[in-house]
Design an enzyme around this catalytic site. Structure first.
Site, PDB file in Angstrom:
ATOM      1  N   SER A   1       5.077   0.501   7.312  1.00 14.41           N
ATOM      2  CA  SER A   1       3.913  -0.368   5.803  1.00 14.41           C
ATOM      3  C   SER A   1       3.510   1.101   5.298  1.00 14.41           C
ATOM      4  O   SER A   1       3.687   1.578   5.219  1.00 14.41           O
ATOM      5  CB  SER A   1       3.124  -0.605   7.289  1.00 14.41           C
ATOM      6  N   LYS A   2       2.661  -0.101   5.186  1.00 17.59           N
ATOM      7  CA  LYS A   2       2.009   1.538   3.775  1.00 17.59           C
ATOM      8  C   LYS A   2       1.669   2.699   4.079  1.00 17.59           C
ATOM      9  O   LYS A   2       1.620   3.582   3.720  1.00 17.59           O
ATOM     10  CB  LYS A   2       0.431   1.006   3.057  1.00 17.59           C
TER      11      LYS A   2
END
Ligand code: GLU
Length: 466
Positions: free
Chosen positions: A238-239
């Site tokens: 994920s980011k």
């Protein structure tokens, strides 16, 4: 036949570390084999492709030193070529016009489902000779009905696909635009790619691409499908875990070679060696030795590898990397030129900084004197220390040779006369007065590097703050 690999990103989002690792593996393989590396921008998804993403890809690759020998080629500029190959395939019968409407195909699939079969296009337009009035046809690839297509993947091993499972793929839409898998095939063929190294999310596209290549009489390249990178929690990256633009790692002060080292090790190993220079990687990397399981991203390890690379570089080289980060904190080239030699500052900080951002923050004090608006804790640390600082000034002024050892002795003596022998009680106010902060490398080495004149000037100024 000399090795040729390619990196073929779609400019629909960031170039993130998963993409960079794929690029790195393709680049390493080419460089190691003395082959060529091609950059191709797969921008046919017009809705989602942006020029900013393309620019970021090119900038990221340049920052990382993943240099390409040919390209960047843009698929959108190759449309004529795709149309030419489509026409050839229609002429030779390896592709055909399909006039089935969406409703017809949906009904066909529905029937198949009802009969318990796998839904697929049944090839009913294969034999059609006459166009259907008012319908713009798609073009389908005539795929083999039986047998199997075997991918001998360098990472995943032998992967078999039953041809009966693969129906006739649409290779051009009814508006004439070629579809994704078709463009990739024509490009890999035209660009004489010998090794397709890409993410394993494309493994399922491979048998179709191989079939089309075979139909074109093209040589089928060797495939190596690189597994995904997962977050530290083994979930999709994920980011928060690093699925950000690779340029963000530059912002955070990572060395390009350290990031490449980290990515190379994510899924590949060579004995128990952890630190690899670029040259080591080119020499030792083997695509066949890449793990087929997904690897988890570990931010702590990235920091550690970066620190290792920073420690191993020659101070002169590291200083070059540091300059832009110094500029970013307001230390201009002319301030650097006027202050202590940057490689010496770097040598002093090299063991202590994990990133270039940290190092720039620590180096700033050598070029910019703490001002009257110095940090809050300055007042606290200097409160009631006027007499001590005056004594320090006096002793240092009298010092004939300005060297760390001599400065150390002065501090030691002052500790005895002014602070019950506690060196910290002298060193700390001294540090705050000179550096404007409570943390710095050893104070004697810091002052030695800063120079006598500058040190005394800073001390005199600090006394006026008390
Ligand atoms: N453009 C594809 C992607 O970004 C890569 C396709 C390929 O390497 O064949 O995932």
């Amino acid at each position: 036949m000399s090795v040729r690999t390619r990196f073929a990103p779609s400019p629909t989002g960031y170039l993130h570390i998963g993409g960079v690792r794929t690029a790195l593996y393709a680049w390493l393989h080419a460089r190691q084999q003395g082959g060529g590396f091609v950059l191709r921008i797969e921008d046919t998804d017009v809705e989602r492709s942006t020029p900013e993403a393309t620019t970021a890809i090119l900038e990221g690759m340049a920052w990382l030193g993943l240099d390409w020998d040919e390209g960047p080629f843009y698929q959108m500029r190759r449309m004529d070529r795709y149309r030419e190959v489509l026409a050839q395939m229609l002429a030779t019968g390896t592709a055909y016009h399909c006039y089935c409407s969406r409703e017809e195909v949906d009904a066909m699939r529905e029937d198949q489902r009802r009969r318990g079969e796998k839904p697929r296009y049944d090839g009913r337009c294969r034999q059609r000779t006459a166009p259907r009035e008012g319908i713009s046809p798609v073009i389908r690839f005539r795929s083999p009905d039986c047998g199997e297509t075997v991918v001998e993947d360098l990472i995943h091993g032998t992967v078999r696909f039953q041809n009966s499972e693969l129906d006739d793929l649409i290779i051009a839409r009814s508006d004439g635009t070629p579809t994704y898998n078709f463009c990739v095939v024509v490009d890999d063929w035209d660009m004489a790619i010998t090794h397709v190294i890409r993410g394993d999310d494309h493994l399922n596209n491979t048998p179709r691409q191989m079939q089309i290549l075979q139909a074109l009489g093209a040589r089928v390249p060797v495939y190596a499908h690189v597994p995904m990178i997962l977050g530290p929690d083994k979930q999709k990256l994920s980011k928060r875990h690093g699925a950000v633009s690779v340029l963000e790692y530059r912002e955070q002060g990572f060395l390009p070679d350290a990031l490449l080292n980290f990515l190379a090790r994510l899924g590949w190993s060579h004995g128990d060696q952890e630190i690899f220079t670029r040259e080591d990687m080119v020499e030792l990397f083997r695509i066949e030795a890449v793990n087929k399981a997904a690897s988890a991203f570990n931010p702590e390890k990235l920091l550690w590898i970066n620190a290792q690379h920073m420690q191993r570089l020659m101070p002169e080289g590291l200083a070059q990397h540091l300059l832009p980060y110094l500029n970013a904190v307001g230390v201009t080239e002319s301030l650097v030129a006027a202050g202590p030699a940057l490689p010496e500052v770097v040598a002093l900080l090299q063991e202590r900084s994990k990133t270039l951002v940290e190092m720039a923050a620590a180096a700033e004090m050598f070029y910019v004197a703490p001002g009257a608006g110095a940090p809050k804790d300055v007042e606290k640390h200097l409160h009631g220390q006027g007499a001590l600082l005056a004594a320090v000034i006096q002793a240092l002024t009298a010092l004939p040779n300005w060297e760390a050892a001599a400065i150390h002795s002065v501090i030691q003596e002052l500790a005895v006369t002014h602070a019950d022998g506690k060196m910290g009680k002298v060193a700390q106010p001294l540090r705050v007065a000179v550096a404007g902060r409570a943390v710095s490398p050893p104070i004697d080495a810091t002052l030695a590097l800063l120079g006598k004149e500058e040190t005394l000037a800073r001390l005199r100024r600090a006394i006026t703050w008390i």
